[in-house]
Enzyme design. Structure first.
Site, PDB file in Angstrom:
ATOM      1  N   LYS A 104       0.870  -1.193   0.000  1.00 21.51           N
ATOM      2  CA  LYS A 104       0.000   0.000   0.000  1.00 21.51           C
ATOM      3  C   LYS A 104       0.893   1.225   0.000  1.00 21.51           C
ATOM      4  CE  LYS A 104      -4.533   0.631   0.224  1.00 21.51           C
ATOM      5  NZ  LYS A 104      -5.528  -0.370  -0.197  1.00 21.51           N
ATOM      6  N   ASN A 219     -16.871   5.761  -5.398  1.00 22.59           N
ATOM      7  CA  ASN A 219     -16.721   4.854  -6.530  1.00 22.59           C
ATOM      8  C   ASN A 219     -17.268   3.453  -6.229  1.00 22.59           C
ATOM      9  OD1 ASN A 219     -15.875   4.109  -9.092  1.00 22.59           O
ATOM     10  ND2 ASN A 219     -13.945   3.333  -8.287  1.00 22.59           N
ATOM     11  N   SER A 356      -7.616  -5.429 -11.345  1.00 20.69           N
ATOM     12  CA  SER A 356      -6.245  -4.917 -11.488  1.00 20.69           C
ATOM     13  C   SER A 356      -5.340  -6.023 -12.007  1.00 20.69           C
ATOM     14  CB  SER A 356      -5.700  -4.446 -10.134  1.00 20.69           C
ATOM     15  OG  SER A 356      -6.028  -3.093  -9.913  1.00 20.69           O
TER      16      SER A 356
END
Ligand code: GLU
Length: 427
Positions: A104, A219, A356
């Site tokens: 992250k 989102n 992803s």
């Protein structure tokens, strides 16, 4: 942000380790992030002054592959927060069987204070600072809170400039024109919808009979709301950081989305005549939404929303964590005692990182997929993992959170053990 976020996250590890076939060596190893980088990013502001921002990138564990995880821009970003989020990514990628470890990153700032040009300079400056730490086979960033495809595009471009080669696969969540995957922008919300719907099916519940409240209408929250609405669930309350709206007969989510898009804030949605004509609703605070009498509660905003202070107010039967870490480990216990079935972040919001992965695969193969293929693969993969986690929970008589950790930990543990454990060396 409490200084104990990582400790809180590791408590889930200890609990799951009691049930998973994992060596003590492996559990010990997973308590520590592999590498943490803290950087200073000087940015020339539009007025000519210089501001220095602090940024981080943490690679938590790469036993199962290159590390993967988003970059957030938020005032609360700290090393502790980024380390815990990297820990979660490690378990999330393993829970849904991606060939990735967890990472992250983040920069401490309020992105709304910066102009677009300042944000671009900051994004490129961050990549200048962390470039040696990332790479298509090393660590692959993506969007997270308050970052989007535009930011990912700048970052990929900057990395490519530094390396002197086009390197699409270094970052996912890019604009489609720059190697992004179709469906990546909606993947977290759609993935969450697939998990919710398949779990309700297994429980023999029909959408029309279920009420839903959603905290967070960004989102992920707005997309999951839309899909639940289309499938017949009654979404009775939604909120964003400024407040929320509520109607016990159900909100028209397409209208709310349209007005939120036009007016940006939920607060303005209920004040405008137009939407008031379409649906009747009352206002509700972000705190109140968590204690609504609904079947399904979806925290889709920030971490640490349900804590010991308010867990006993929760009246929902099911919680689906679309945000990362919205429920603390102590609150878990209270909810469990109240009989609330909680489906954890590392499964529920894994659709984002799954797509992803699809993007990374497309970048490396040079072959790009149609939207339908992306969504179908997402659906079958996430439901398959959700079903296994469901079975682990039933078989071992543990919560869905513990089951998800056991499931993830078995995969990470196997990879760690295969590298050699204490037993291995004592023969
Ligand atoms: N930031 C997202 C997450 O927390 C996506 C990460 C990714 O796509 O690598 O899962």
């Amino acid at each position: 942000m409490p200084a104990t976020l990582l400790t809180d996250a590791s408590r889930r590890l200890e609990k799951a380790a009691q049930y998973a076939p994992i060596s003590d060596d492996a559990t010990e190893r997973l308590k520590f992030p592999k590498a943490s980088l803290k950087v200073a990013i000087p940015v020339r502001m539009d007025d000519g002054s210089l501001r220095v921002f602090e940024g981080y990138r943490v690679r938590y564990d790469d036993t199962r592959g290159p590390t993967k995880g988003g970059i957030r821009f938020h005032p609360n970003v700290s090393l502790d927060e980024v380390q815990s989020l990297a820990f979660w990514m490690t378990f999330k990628c393993a829970a849904v069987n991606l060939p990735f470890g967890g990472a992250k990153g983040g920069i401490t700032l309020n992105p709304k204070d910066l102009s677009k040009l300042e944000l671009e300079r900051l994004s490129r400056g961050y990549i200048d600072a962390i470039a040696p730490f990332i790479g298509p086979d090393l660590d692959i960033p993506a969007p997270d809170m308050y970052t989007n495809s535009m930011v990912m595009g700048w970052m990929m471009d900057q990395y490519s400039i530094i390396k002197g080669v086009r390197s699409h696969a270094v970052i996912t969540g890019k604009p489609v024109s720059m190697g992004g995957s179709l469906g990546r922008d909606t993947a977290t919300g759609i993935g969450a919808f697939f998990v919710i719907n398949s779990m309700m099916e297994k429980l023999g519940k029909r959408p029309e009979t279920l009420t839903v409240a959603i905290q967070g209408f960004g989102n992920a929250g707005s997309v999951v709301a839309q899909h639940l609405f289309e499938a017949g669930y009654k979404v009775i309350a939604v909120s964003d950081s400024k407040g929320g709206i509520y109607n016990k007969n159900g909100l028209s989510i397409p209208d709310v989305r349209q007005f939120k898009q036009t007016y940006q804030k939920m607060k303005d949605v209920y004040c405008k005549d137009t939407v008031c004509n379409v649906t009747n609703h009352n206002t509700i605070t972000n705190e109140e939404i968590l204690s609504l009498d609904v079947d399904i509660l979806i925290p889709a905003a920030l971490e640490n929303q349900i804590t010991v202070a308010n867990a006993h107010n929760v009246r929902a039967n099911y919680i689906f964590e679309v945000a990362n870490g919205p429920v603390t480990a102590d609150a878990d216990k209270i909810l469990e005692a109240q009989g609330v079935a909680l489906f954890p972040d590392i499964l529920v919001n894994a659709g984002g990182v799954m797509v992803s992965h699809f993007e990374w695969v497309q970048n490396r193969s040079g072959l790009y997929w149609k939207l339908d293929k992306v969504n179908k693969k997402l659906q079958s993969r996430i439901i398959e993992e959700a079903t296994t986690i469901w079975q682990v929970a039933r078989r071992k008589d543990v919560s869905f959170r513990t089951a998800a950790y056991i499931h993830a930990l078995s995969r990470i543990g196997e990879a760690l053990n295969d590298r050699g454990t204490r037993d291995y060396y004592t023969y």
